[in-house]
Design an enzyme around this catalytic site. Structure first.
Site, PDB file in Angstrom:
ATOM      1  N   ASP A 178      -7.217  21.505  32.639  1.00 41.86           N
ATOM      2  CA  ASP A 178      -6.877  20.122  32.300  1.00 41.86           C
ATOM      3  C   ASP A 178      -7.744  19.139  33.068  1.00 41.86           C
ATOM      4  OD1 ASP A 178      -3.262  20.635  31.910  1.00 41.86           O
ATOM      5  OD2 ASP A 178      -4.972  21.049  30.596  1.00 41.86           O
ATOM      6  N   LYS A 238      11.605  25.496   8.468  1.00 45.30           N
ATOM      7  CA  LYS A 238      11.928  24.092   8.216  1.00 45.30           C
ATOM      8  C   LYS A 238      12.051  23.366   9.562  1.00 45.30           C
ATOM      9  CE  LYS A 238      14.908  21.068   5.538  1.00 45.30           C
ATOM     10  NZ  LYS A 238      15.137  20.090   6.613  1.00 45.30           N
ATOM     11  N   ASP A 261     -10.150  16.375  31.492  1.00 43.34           N
ATOM     12  CA  ASP A 261      -9.965  14.968  31.838  1.00 43.34           C
ATOM     13  C   ASP A 261     -11.268  14.324  32.296  1.00 43.34           C
ATOM     14  OD1 ASP A 261      -6.586  15.301  33.237  1.00 43.34           O
ATOM     15  OD2 ASP A 261      -7.307  15.009  31.172  1.00 43.34           O
TER      16      ASP A 261
END
Length: 691
Positions: free
Chosen positions: A34, A123, A38
């Protein structure tokens, strides 16, 4: 750095960030940390700020931006966004297929390959969206709305990382279509939902009910920055644009190639047996998913069959939502009360410790009749399983007898009606056998009970405008209320599951009942429905009440009237022997005292506000109102008379000072003429008030 180098660097950064976004949010793979991602985003942002003319509309930096909107624009869908009908059982599905095949005039299996008759999808419990792309770039996103017109929520949908800002082209698809319309679902993961509720708890705010509500509410935020902070997710499941696709399954492959996130658990089914197996598997394993689902979606895999089947009402014939069985929760029966319906039938209702079932909080469940209680062996104090299938009313399905506490109380139907004290009788079947229903032997009891509720919520009493007779009827029919105090105990979940109700109307009703718990003393007395005690008598009784505070507890009110003797009541001005006896008897009936105790328990508070007359120019003068006034309501007219020291009666007598006649006066007008009482029209009445 030269401009061409800047341009090339920007392109490289965008491609890299998009690659890592797609891997993380679509393929669930983390290719770099990350922190590293970034840093790439930061470099891209800084370069674009320095060279704004090179900012592209599909740049990752454009996911969050722009000022908050004042309102959403309307978007007209090129083709209708439909909703699906529901099925809850295998029989429902068999009947759906039979109807579909009758309409098409052929077997669905014969129209497609043996392995791809149906396509099965999970669903997702989220919000339906439509995405529009032009030359491969995301240009517009909208909500379903009414199916024909939705709302433009493009900026909010840009914040959802699973939605590509620019289409990828993979596999056999070499060209990006000039225009592409895709439909899918936006949702919130359970992990993110729990994080948001933890934040709410820290702030002292109210916890959100379920992930779907948060997702739907987030997409309708006017500020994209708020939406971005909620980390929504998305699945695409339908292509509206004609790209030559023959099977629905094929569309999912196309969507994946374009760079959309599709649900990896969706699959085709050769027949209903495989459909049932798909649904059964996910009914058992749905709690392992990182998001909530409430069933499966079953579609004809051959698109031509789906299109030929068309739409009935607002739903397609070629697709159906095959919902899961009931959501369940364990809770405790705290009491079993009897509700008397409109026909006089006595229905036992379980009052339970609040329980979350299928995303709603419930506190009541009908036990139907004495035979059902016997079958369940349900007792007060028992731990029970409460189930809710789809959007139907919750019911108790099982008693956990191994958890039964000492002192649990068996329940038996009363021998006397709790409303009027008449004997209770068991209904008889047409063939003479004993029926299951217990009824009050007084044929008018149910109707009287209903009218009493209408009186309690009326404007002259608790003024619960948001309820109304039809809603009271529904509450009685479903066993939600047995007495007036029950109105104040209902939770949103108890109401939202009723037919023609929803979360919003349930919330409004609960908020109004909470707001109306504080009531003026005269209105409270009138609300009790004591025989012969009308509004004026209620005001007379309230005027004799001496208290030090502006607030009065219901128990203090009860004690006061229980301590009044019949003789003391008869000494009150305008209270005759018959009225005094009615009041005296009312406060000595156990069921009435129980009601007052319950009203205190649910938080009803009596406000004591003695009327302070502006002047006494109408002192000792008695008025009767008839007909409709144009300048004010009858209630306002009464208040104006009392504010000037006058009294208002409901009936005309020789002692009446004035009869005020509005439009279409009734029999009181004729009586006034007969007794020679002075009649004032509205203009004369207004002059009398202001002179």
């Amino acid at each position: 750095m030269e401009k061409q180098e800047v341009k090339r660097r920007l392109e490289k950064l965008r491609e890299a960030i998009e690659k890592y976004r797609y891997a993380y949010h679509v393929l669930d793979k983390s290719l770099i940390s990350d922190a590293a991602l970034d840093s790439l985003k930061k470099e891209l942002f800084d370069l674009e700020q320095e060279y704004p003319k090179f900012i592209a509309p599909d740049s990752p930096t454009q996911r969050i931006g722009g000022e908050p909107l004042k309102e959403f624009k309307k978007v007209h869908h090129e083709t209708r966004m439909i909703s699906l009908n529901d099925a809850f059982s295998e029989k429902d599905m068999e009947e759906w297929l039979e109807r579909l095949e009758n309409y098409l005039g052929k077997k669905v299996e014969e129209s497609s390959s043996a392995s791809a008759t149906f396509y099965c999808e999970l669903k997702i419990d989220g919000l339906a969206i439509e995405l529009e792309y032009e030359n491969g770039v995301f240009v517009r996103g909208s909500t379903r709305g009414d199916g024909i017109t939705g709302e433009d929520v493009t900026n909010n949908l840009k914040t959802v990382e699973a939605i590509p800002l620019k289409l990828n082209v993979k596999g056999q698809m070499s060209n990006v279509p000039r225009r592409l319309i895709v439909r899918g679902e936006v949702f919130m993961t359970i992990k993110e939902f729990e994080r948001m509720n933890r934040e709410q708890e820290k702030k002292g705010g109210k916890a959100y009910a379920n992930p779907r509500n948060v997702a739907a509410g987030s997409i309708r935020q006017l500020d994209p920055k708020v939406v971005a902070g909620r980390k929504l997710d998305s699945f695409a499941y339908d292509i509206i644009t004609d790209l030559g696709q023959k099977f629905h399954e094929e569309e999912h492959k196309m969507l994946k190639n374009f760079g959309f996130k599709t649900n990896p658990h969706n699959k085709h089914a050769a027949n209903l047996k495989e459909v049932f197996a798909f649904r059964e598997y996910w009914a058992k394993h749905r709690d392992k998913l990182p998001y909530e689902i409430d069933g499966t979606v079953i579609l004809t895999n051959l698109n031509k069959d789906y299109e030929d089947a068309g739409i009935i009402g607002k739903a397609p014939r070629g697709g159906i939502a095959f919902k899961f069985g009931a959501r369940e929760a364990a809770t405790i029966i705290e009491d079993i009360k009897i509700q008397v319906g409109r026909t006089g039938v006595l229905t036992p209702v379980a009052v339970m410790k609040p329980a979350q079932v299928g995303g709603i909080t419930i506190t009541h469940a009908t036990l139907h009749n004495a035979d059902e209680i016997k079958r369940l062996d349900a007792r007060i104090g028992d731990t029970v399983i409460v189930s809710r299938a789809g959007d139907v009313i919750p019911k108790i399905t099982k008693v956990l007898k191994d958890m039964r506490p000492r002192g649990s109380k068996e329940f038996s139907m009363p021998k006397k009606c709790p409303v009027d004290g008449s004997p209770v009788v068991r209904d008889a079947m047409p063939d003479g056998r004993q029926g299951v229903a217990y009824k009050c032997s007084n044929k008018n009891c149910g109707a009287v009970n209903r009218e009493w509720f209408y009186h309690f919520i009326s404007r002259a009493a608790f003024n619960l405008d948001g309820l109304g007779p039809k809603i009271i009827d529904k509450f009685l029919d479903e066993g939600l209320i047995a007495d007036a105090a029950d109105i104040f105990t209902l939770k949103e979940g108890d109401i939202a599951v009723l037919e023609r109700f929803g979360e919003k109307s349930a919330k409004n009703i609960v908020e109004e009942t909470e707001m109306k718990k504080k009531i003026a003393l005269p209105k409270f007395i009138y609300s009790l429905g004591i025989i012969h005690v009308g509004e004026e008598t209620a005001r007379t009784l309230a005027g004799k009440f001496k208290v030090q505070s502006s607030k009065l507890k219901v128990k203090e009110f009860t004690d006061y009237f229980q301590n009044l003797s019949l003789e003391e009541l008869q000494e009150i001005s305008d209270i005759g022997p018959v009225v005094a006896k009615s009041i005296y008897d009312w406060f000595r009936e156990k069921r009435n005292i129980n009601l007052l105790e319950k009203l205190e328990k649910v938080g009803v508070e009596i406000a004591v506000e003695p009327l302070k007359a502006k002047s006494l120019k109408l002192k000792a003068q008695t008025f009767v109102l008839t007909g409709t006034l144009e300048s004010m309501s009858r209630e306002q007219a009464k208040e104006k008379i009392r504010a000037l020291g006058g009294d208002v009666n409901e009936s005309v007598s020789k002692n009446t000072s004035f009869v005020v006649a509005g439009a279409e006066p009734g029999s009181k007008y004729d009586k006034a003429k007969k007794f020679g009482v002075k009649i004032l029209d509205e203009k004369e009445f207004l002059v009398l008030l202001t002179r």
